[in-house]
Design an enzyme around this catalytic site. Structure first.
Site, PDB file in Angstrom:
ATOM      1  N   GLU A  45      40.176 119.996 -12.371  1.00  0.00           N
ATOM      2  CA  GLU A  45      41.288 120.881 -12.889  1.00  0.00           C
ATOM      3  C   GLU A  45      40.489 122.312 -12.744  1.00  0.00           C
ATOM      4  O   GLU A  45      41.557 122.871 -12.980  1.00  0.00           O
ATOM      5  CB  GLU A  45      42.301 120.002 -13.000  1.00  0.00           C
ATOM      6  N   TYR A 128      49.888 122.911 -16.032  1.00  0.00           N
ATOM      7  CA  TYR A 128      49.132 122.765 -15.217  1.00  0.00           C
ATOM      8  C   TYR A 128      48.525 121.776 -14.977  1.00  0.00           C
ATOM      9  O   TYR A 128      48.400 120.884 -14.459  1.00  0.00           O
ATOM     10  CB  TYR A 128      49.099 123.803 -14.388  1.00  0.00           C
ATOM     11  N   ASP A 146      52.209 124.759 -10.084  1.00  0.00           N
ATOM     12  CA  ASP A 146      51.171 125.163  -9.862  1.00  0.00           C
ATOM     13  C   ASP A 146      50.859 126.441  -8.988  1.00  0.00           C
ATOM     14  O   ASP A 146      52.983 126.286  -8.568  1.00  0.00           O
ATOM     15  CB  ASP A 146      49.917 124.739  -9.344  1.00  0.00           C
TER      16      ASP A 146
END
Length: 302
Positions: A45, A128, A146
């Site tokens: 991520e 996020y 997102d």
DNA sequence: CTCCTGGTTC
DNA sequence: GAACCTGGAG
């Protein structure tokens, strides 16, 4: 307070179209489908922030081989970390990821915490990334927000383009209202919606012809008003900016074969505008990405 | 709000 | 050539 623009039957219709599409078309990325740890999910991520997934995959694989968990990364040298980050971009992310690894190792015994508040307090983890880790690594029911999910939900449910800048309260509300109540379904929903936005429901040229949602999409029904007009963020040029110069400096340092410092004389050849060069050297030093010595030669921090 | 990288896509 | 990319921090 406005009501949800879709009734529950319409939400079920979206799910019944999205889930099979995900089963057949999800990209086979190495951190998906239970093949890595929560830490591996976090690394993927962070690497993916403002960076396309397809570029991330080879870096992620090499990185996880070097440092499989937080403790391993915590014990790496800064020079190794910056070098392994390679050309992924935004190298401050690499330093923050290592700072995160050290905090996880020291504060949480090498295991990622399971709460939003603890995750978001870690370096480099914002809304996020905290939500993504909770959903994708721990199966927690939480709305992931997102740029892709904002665009897909705004188009499909509201029939309008998602506006630029930070996510609005209305967009957050929408994402939370549409999120399936079952935790496993919510994880698939987050993944599938994001994937649809990345591959089909793209910003400029959505492939509505092959989109599983097109027949129930309010944006298509409305004739795609203002397609691609809502810029996702303010214009960002690159040429001649400090970002370009910083990248050139780090690239030169990374490509050195020996460990000796890079002289200022060499740096001036790379970027002759010495005032901008000096500014960038100072900012890189501030960020901890280089060590600026008194003679203006540079090396990676110890 | 602005700054931060570099590759891809249009 | 410019917009865009699974953002975060100041």
């Amino acid at each position: 307070m406005t009501d949800l623009p879709l009734d529950s039957a319409q939400v079920d219709e979206l799910k019944s179209r999205l889930f099979p599409w995900w089963d057949h078309h999800a990209r086979d990325l190495p951190w998906r489908f239970g093949r890595t740890t929560p830490w591996g999910i976090l690394v993927s991520e962070v690497m993916s922030q403002q960076t396309q997934m397809s570029r991330v995959a080879p870096y992620w694989t090499a990185w996880m081989r070097l440092w499989p968990d937080a403790r391993a990364l915590a014990n790496a040298s800064t020079a190794e970390v910056i070098t392994a980050w390679g050309r992924l971009g935004y190298p401050r992310r690499a330093l923050r990821l290592q700072a995160c690894a050290r905090a996880v190792n020291e504060q949480y015994g090498n295991h990622l915490p399971h709460s939003y508040e603890e995750l978001i307090a870690l370096p480099g983890i914002g809304d996020y990334t905290a939500s993504a880790v909770l959903s994708f690594a721990f199966g927690t029911r939480i709305a992931v927000i997102d740029t892709n999910i904002r665009r897909v939900l705004s188009r499909a449910a509201l029939g309008i383009e998602s506006l630029g800048g930070a996510a609005s309260a209305a967009e957050r509300k929408l994402a939370n209202e549409l999120l399936p109540h079952d935790s496993k379904e919510s994880e698939v929903w987050n993944q599938a919606t994001m994937e649809l936005g990345a591959t089909i429901c793209t910003a400029k040229n959505p492939q509505c012809e092959i989109c599983p949602l097109s027949e129930v999409c309010n944006f298509v029904a409305a004739g795609k008003p203002g397609l691609a007009e809502g810029r996702t963020r303010p214009q960002q040029h690159f040429k001649g900016t400090n970002r370009q110069v910083r990248g050139l400096i780090l690239s030169a340092l990374r490509s050195k074969t020996d460990a000796s410092p890079l002289s200022y004389q060499t740096l001036v050849k790379i970027w002759p505008n010495s005032s901008q060069l000096d500014e960038c050297l100072a900012s890189l030093d501030d960020d901890g990405l280089i060590e600026l010595m008194p003679d203006k030669a540079i090396q990676f921090p110890k």
